[in-house]
Scaffold this motif. Structure first.
Motif, PDB file in Angstrom:
ATOM      1  N   SER A  19     104.877   9.740   0.665  1.00 51.93           N
ATOM      2  CA  SER A  19     104.753   8.600   1.580  1.00 51.93           C
ATOM      3  C   SER A  19     105.589   7.405   1.126  1.00 51.93           C
ATOM      4  O   SER A  19     106.086   6.656   1.968  1.00 51.93           O
ATOM      5  CB  SER A  19     103.294   8.222   1.790  1.00 51.93           C
ATOM      6  N   ASN A  20     105.776   7.214  -0.188  1.00 52.19           N
ATOM      7  CA  ASN A  20     106.625   6.106  -0.640  1.00 52.19           C
ATOM      8  C   ASN A  20     108.066   6.299  -0.186  1.00 52.19           C
ATOM      9  O   ASN A  20     108.720   5.349   0.257  1.00 52.19           O
ATOM     10  CB  ASN A  20     106.572   5.964  -2.165  1.00 52.19           C
ATOM     11  N   LYS A  21     108.575   7.513  -0.300  1.00 53.05           N
ATOM     12  CA  LYS A  21     109.940   7.790   0.140  1.00 53.05           C
ATOM     13  C   LYS A  21     110.037   7.656   1.656  1.00 53.05           C
ATOM     14  O   LYS A  21     111.033   7.144   2.182  1.00 53.05           O
ATOM     15  CB  LYS A  21     110.370   9.189  -0.312  1.00 53.05           C
ATOM     16  N   ALA A  22     109.011   8.096   2.365  1.00 56.44           N
ATOM     17  CA  ALA A  22     108.997   7.981   3.827  1.00 56.44           C
ATOM     18  C   ALA A  22     108.997   6.510   4.240  1.00 56.44           C
ATOM     19  O   ALA A  22     109.722   6.117   5.163  1.00 56.44           O
ATOM     20  CB  ALA A  22     107.774   8.694   4.403  1.00 56.44           C
ATOM     21  N   ILE A  23     108.218   5.694   3.560  1.00 53.53           N
ATOM     22  CA  ILE A  23     108.159   4.261   3.862  1.00 53.53           C
ATOM     23  C   ILE A  23     109.515   3.610   3.602  1.00 53.53           C
ATOM     24  O   ILE A  23     109.992   2.798   4.408  1.00 53.53           O
ATOM     25  CB  ILE A  23     107.022   3.584   3.073  1.00 53.53           C
TER      26      ILE A  23
END
Length: 168
Positions: free
Chosen positions: A3-7
């Motif tokens: 999710s951090n990379k997606a954000i």
């Protein structure tokens, strides 16, 4: 994709869409061609739709670490032989440096967006994310096709009138 990379990817996408909104708004204001004004406004509106959807996804990931179902609808349709500018523009293309530059810059923006969304599709492991990025890629491809078609229609006449010919 965690999710951090997606954000982080969504932040880049949001900035990219904002760049498109501002560029196409400026192009709509600056061109004197009435059809060009209309089409550049439409392109700015399309980029705004993308921005709103990306913002929704960003908020969903922040709040729940989940993607939200996305639907951008059908990508736009550009009609006619001259998809962005009026046919009359071709007859006065010599002094239309801004319009030719706007098309070239628009093509770069759209190409970069397509490449970015293609990478995001490859990196995404969530089917909703893949679908979102595929929809965005399709819209940007439609924009690029219209821009390239318009460039191809005008460039030979523009080059000839601007005397972009070799000196012997």
């Amino acid at each position: 994709m965690d999710s951090n990379k997606a954000i982080q990817g969504l932040k880049i996408a949001l900035q990219t869409e904002l760049n498109g909104i501002e560029f196409y708004k400026m192009a709509a204001e600056k061109t004197e061609d009435s059809k060009g004004k209309e089409v550049f406004k439409m392109l700015a509106d399309d980029e705004f739709k993308h921005y709103v959807e990306l913002q929704k996804q960003y908020n969903s990931l922040i709040k729940s670490a989940k993607w939200s179902t996305a639907s951008l609808g059908q990508s736009p349709v550009f009609n006619g032989e001259s998809p962005i500018f009026s046919n009359e523009l071709k007859s006065r293309i010599k002094d239309r440096h801004f319009e030719m530059s706007a098309l070239s810059i628009g093509a770069l923006l759209e190409t970069n967006s397509i490449d970015f969304y293609r990478r995001m599709i490859q990196e995404a492991d969530d089917p909703i994310a893949k679908d979102l990025f595929a929809q965005l890629q399709k819209w940007e491809e439609t924009h690029l096709e219209a821009i390239v078609k318009q460039l191809d229609l005008l460039k030979e006449e523009y080059w000839a009138q601007a005397q972009f010919t070799p000196l012997y």
